[in-house]
Scaffold this active site. Structure first.
Site, short mmCIF file in Angstrom:
data_model
loop_
_atom_site.label_atom_id
_atom_site.label_comp_id
_atom_site.label_asym_id
_atom_site.label_seq_id
_atom_site.Cartn_x
_atom_site.Cartn_y
_atom_site.Cartn_z
N ARG A 192 0.73 -1.41 0.31
CA ARG A 192 -0.04 0.13 -0.01
C ARG A 192 0.96 0.88 0.05
NH1 ARG A 192 -2.50 -4.20 -0.56
NH2 ARG A 192 -4.19 -5.04 -0.11
N SER B 223 -13.03 -0.77 2.64
CA SER B 223 -11.45 -1.12 3.39
C SER B 223 -10.79 0.16 4.17
CB SER B 223 -10.57 -1.82 3.08
OG SER B 223 -10.89 -3.59 3.00
N GLU C 131 -6.58 3.54 5.41
CA GLU C 131 -6.01 3.52 4.31
C GLU C 131 -6.25 4.24 3.24
OE1 GLU C 131 -6.54 0.33 1.20
OE2 GLU C 131 -5.71 -1.59 2.59
#
EC number: 1.3.1.98
Length: 350
Positions: free
Chosen positions: A172, A245, A342
């Site tokens: 990520r 998410s 995120e």
């Protein structure tokens, strides 16, 4: 609201952003720059209204939480061209503009007989955003298939081509996330194989394939299995505001994980991306703290998936952020594990 239109770009003043973020929270851009032709980007950025303003790039707004009005100018890329630009014996290079819908690209690649992206089906967002987070799901990540990222380097005022190594792709993470003020991604080239070993590590995918009667699976079957799973587990952002998410799965040293498992024997642990690290399930941690399905006003956690923060209607970005902070704090208090979001938080600090 006043508009300025030039060849390849348009600048709008006081533009509402509710339709440009998948949480569907209210926010207003002082300036909204829509770029249809990347070659026009240097001219557009030199417009006197925005030349010295902070810049926020929004794709489909699927990985941001607007906790307030963004400062300066919001930039949206509208170039949505997709093409195979090189054929080889065992792979092809596919180029897609930054404004292309990600899932549409996955379907396009499958229609062309190419594989690799099937595990990433139905992830919301645009092609331009995919390298920033190095999006991943079900054992795959896009960085494994990125050939070149085409970007405008604001530091040197020129267009550049960055190969996968130069993109510094991690879990990520990427150079684009590390230096958000420097690069504006205008297109991405993907190296996609004609035949790729299917990633079937996740039991859920294998079970879904079996229920589909597709034990001898093709890439298209895996994509359909992923679509089925995601549609069951994740709310449609067009119906219920969310950004998928919300929290990253924590990566911790194996020693810390062993200490946690001594106290919480049923805690699931997965291999980390690097030696000496393991990965915890943020969803499990959140559910154990009692947040799954919890709702306060119009802010809540999906009853189907504990990682998904949802806006049931009129929750503000600030309310959603406060809700998420309290989730993270409860996990920290119980497990001494830090959860990180995120999505990019705009208009406030995490």
């Amino acid at each position: 609201m006043s508009d300025t239109t030039q060849v390849g770009w348009q600048l709008s003043e006081h533009a509402p952003l509710r339709a440009l973020n998948t949480f569907h929270v209210e926010a207003t851009a002082r300036w909204l720059l829509s770029v249809h032709t990347p070659e026009a980007l240097p001219q557009a950025l030199a417009a006197p209204e925005i030349a010295d303003q902070p810049l926020l790039v929004l794709g489909s707004g699927s990985n941001v939480l607007l906790a307030g009005d963004p400062p300066g100018c919001v930039l949206c890329f509208e170039n949505r061209d997709t093409a195979i630009i090189a054929h080889h014996a065992d792979h092809a290079i596919v180029r897609a503009g930054a404004g292309v819908n990600w899932h549409a690209l996955v379907l396009y690649s499958l229609q062309q007989g190419l594989s690799g992206l099937e595990n990433l089906a139905l992830i919301p967002g645009t092609v331009g955003a995919c390298p920033i987070q190095n999006i991943g799901a079900y054992g795959a990540q896009v960085g494994d298939f990125i050939h070149v990222v085409e970007a405008f380097d604001r530091h040197h005022q020129q267009f550049v081509r960055l190969d996968a190594a130069a993109c510094a792709l991690g879990y990520r993470d990427s150079v684009f996330k590390q230096q958000p003020e420097r690069y504006l991604i205008v297109a991405v080239e993907f190296n996609l194989p004609l035949l790729c070993e299917l990633r079937l590590d996740y039991a859920g995918i294998r079970e879904e394939l079996a229920s589909m009667g597709a034990e001898l699976a093709r890439a298209a079957d895996v994509a359909q299995a992923v679509i089925n799973i995601r549609q069951r587990k994740l709310p449609d952002p067009d119906v219920l505001g969310n950004a998928g998410s919300f929290f990253k799965n924590p990566l911790l040293p194996n020693e810390q994980i062993a200490a946690l498992q001594a106290s919480f024997a049923d805690m699931p642990v997965y291999p980390g991306e690097h030696a000496g690290l393991g990965k915890l399930s943020a969803a499990w941690l959140i559910e154990q703290c009692g947040w799954k399905g919890r709702r306060e006003g119009d802010a809540g956690v999906s009853p189907e998936h504990a990682l998904v923060l949802v806006n049931y209607g009129t929750a503000s970005g600030a309310q959603l952020l406060d809700f998420a902070r309290r989730i993270a704090e409860s996990v920290r208090e119980r497990y001494s594990v830090i959860l990180e979001p995120e999505p990019r938080i705009i208009g406030a600090h995490w």
